[in-house]
Motif scaffolding. Structure first.
Motif, mmCIF file in Angstrom:
data_model
loop_
_atom_site.group_PDB
_atom_site.id
_atom_site.type_symbol
_atom_site.label_atom_id
_atom_site.label_comp_id
_atom_site.label_asym_id
_atom_site.label_seq_id
_atom_site.Cartn_x
_atom_site.Cartn_y
_atom_site.Cartn_z
ATOM 1 N N TRP A 179 0.838 -1.204 0.000
ATOM 2 C CA TRP A 179 0.000 0.000 0.000
ATOM 3 C C TRP A 179 0.870 1.249 0.000
ATOM 4 O O TRP A 179 0.614 2.187 -0.753
ATOM 5 N N ALA A 180 1.860 1.273 0.889
ATOM 6 C CA ALA A 180 2.721 2.458 1.002
ATOM 7 C C ALA A 180 3.425 2.727 -0.318
ATOM 8 O O ALA A 180 3.514 3.886 -0.766
ATOM 9 N N HIS A 181 3.903 1.679 -0.952
ATOM 10 C CA HIS A 181 4.576 1.825 -2.253
ATOM 11 C C HIS A 181 3.584 2.311 -3.318
ATOM 12 O O HIS A 181 3.874 3.232 -4.080
ATOM 13 N N ALA A 182 2.411 1.690 -3.353
ATOM 14 C CA ALA A 182 1.384 2.097 -4.319
ATOM 15 C C ALA A 182 0.933 3.532 -4.060
ATOM 16 O O ALA A 182 0.783 4.320 -5.009
ATOM 17 N N ASP A 183 0.733 3.872 -2.797
ATOM 18 C CA ASP A 183 0.315 5.234 -2.457
ATOM 19 C C ASP A 183 1.344 6.261 -2.907
ATOM 20 O O ASP A 183 0.988 7.339 -3.391
ATOM 21 N N ALA A 184 2.625 5.919 -2.772
ATOM 22 C CA ALA A 184 3.676 6.838 -3.221
ATOM 23 C C ALA A 184 3.598 7.045 -4.732
ATOM 24 O O ALA A 184 3.768 8.173 -5.222
ATOM 25 N N ILE A 211 0.843 6.678 -6.591
ATOM 26 C CA ILE A 211 -0.392 7.435 -6.847
ATOM 27 C C ILE A 211 -0.186 8.914 -6.545
ATOM 28 O O ILE A 211 -0.612 9.788 -7.310
ATOM 29 N N GLU A 212 0.482 9.198 -5.452
ATOM 30 C CA GLU A 212 0.697 10.599 -5.062
ATOM 31 C C GLU A 212 1.710 11.294 -5.969
ATOM 32 O O GLU A 212 1.588 12.485 -6.235
ATOM 33 N N ALA A 213 2.696 10.563 -6.470
ATOM 34 C CA ALA A 213 3.764 11.177 -7.260
ATOM 35 C C ALA A 213 3.386 11.446 -8.705
ATOM 36 O O ALA A 213 3.930 12.373 -9.319
ATOM 37 N N LEU A 214 2.491 10.651 -9.245
ATOM 38 C CA LEU A 214 2.202 10.741 -10.681
ATOM 39 C C LEU A 214 0.845 11.383 -10.949
ATOM 40 O O LEU A 214 -0.102 11.186 -10.195
ATOM 41 N N PRO A 215 0.737 12.092 -12.070
ATOM 42 C CA PRO A 215 -0.583 12.604 -12.472
ATOM 43 C C PRO A 215 -1.426 11.460 -13.048
ATOM 44 O O PRO A 215 -0.890 10.428 -13.470
ATOM 45 N N LEU A 216 -2.720 11.638 -13.089
ATOM 46 C CA LEU A 216 -3.609 10.612 -13.641
ATOM 47 C C LEU A 216 -3.251 10.255 -15.081
ATOM 48 O O LEU A 216 -3.466 9.124 -15.510
#
Length: 192
Positions: A102-107, A109-114
């Protein structure tokens, strides 16, 4: 507007993740590992599978690989190795892995634009975006949360999204028994 859409999607993913882990609460080791379908579907195996799903889709798809070795996704892994948990793998191991993923995925998601481009080699149309992956993983996680809901109900009757949210009408046991009997009666009548 786009940031709000991304936040909303991320929130749906977080809620589905938490629902998956709630399905394990209060159950013993056998119950969370027990194959409850002819294809071996089990609660802890679903969590393990979703760890692989998120590690791959939010990692390799965007050239941001999850930093840990996950042998279940290797080409030489046995079929369905990510769908069950060996006796040597503990509940804590799998839950902790899921949280690290989750932490890796969240990073990601937060770092990249849609609109960030990604590639899923086994898809018919391999080119995708973070938006497409979010939709895919939300759908996959909720699909498996539905499986988990049914498995958990078979084990001890617990249903819903969390301990305080059954997501069902608030009726007593007698009402549910009568309701189930009506559904059964309708099914038998339709089968005639």
């Amino acid at each position: 507007m786009i940031a709000a859409v991304k936040d909303l999607m991320h929130d749906y993913l977080r809620k589905a993740r938490e629902a998956m882990l709630w399905k394990l609460d209060g159950l013993g080791e056998y119950d969370i590992r027990q194959p409850l379908t002819p294809t071996g579907t089990n609660l802890l195996g679903l969590v393990k599978h979703l760890s692989i799903v998120e590690a791959w889709y939010f990692g390799r798809t965007f050239d941001r690989p999850f930093p840990e070795e996950l042998p279940w996704w290797d080409d030489d892994a046995e079929p369905n190795a990510d769908a069950w948990v060996t006796a040597d793998e503990s509940r804590a191991d799998i839950v902790d892995l899921y949280r690290r993923v989750w932490a890796h995925a969240d990073a990601t998601i937060e770092a990249l634009p849609l609109e960030a481009p990604g590639v899923v080699p086994w898809w018919r149309k391999p080119d995708t975006t973070l938006h497409g992956i979010l939709v895919h993983v939300i759908a996959e996680t909720n699909r498996h949360a539905g499986h988990a809901d049914i498995l958990r109900e078979q084990l001890d009757g617990a249903v819903g999204m969390s301990a305080g949210n059954s997501n069902l009408p608030s009726e007593d046991v007698g009402w549910w028994e009568a309701y189930r009997a009506r559904v059964e009666e309708a099914a038998r009548a339709a089968a005639v």
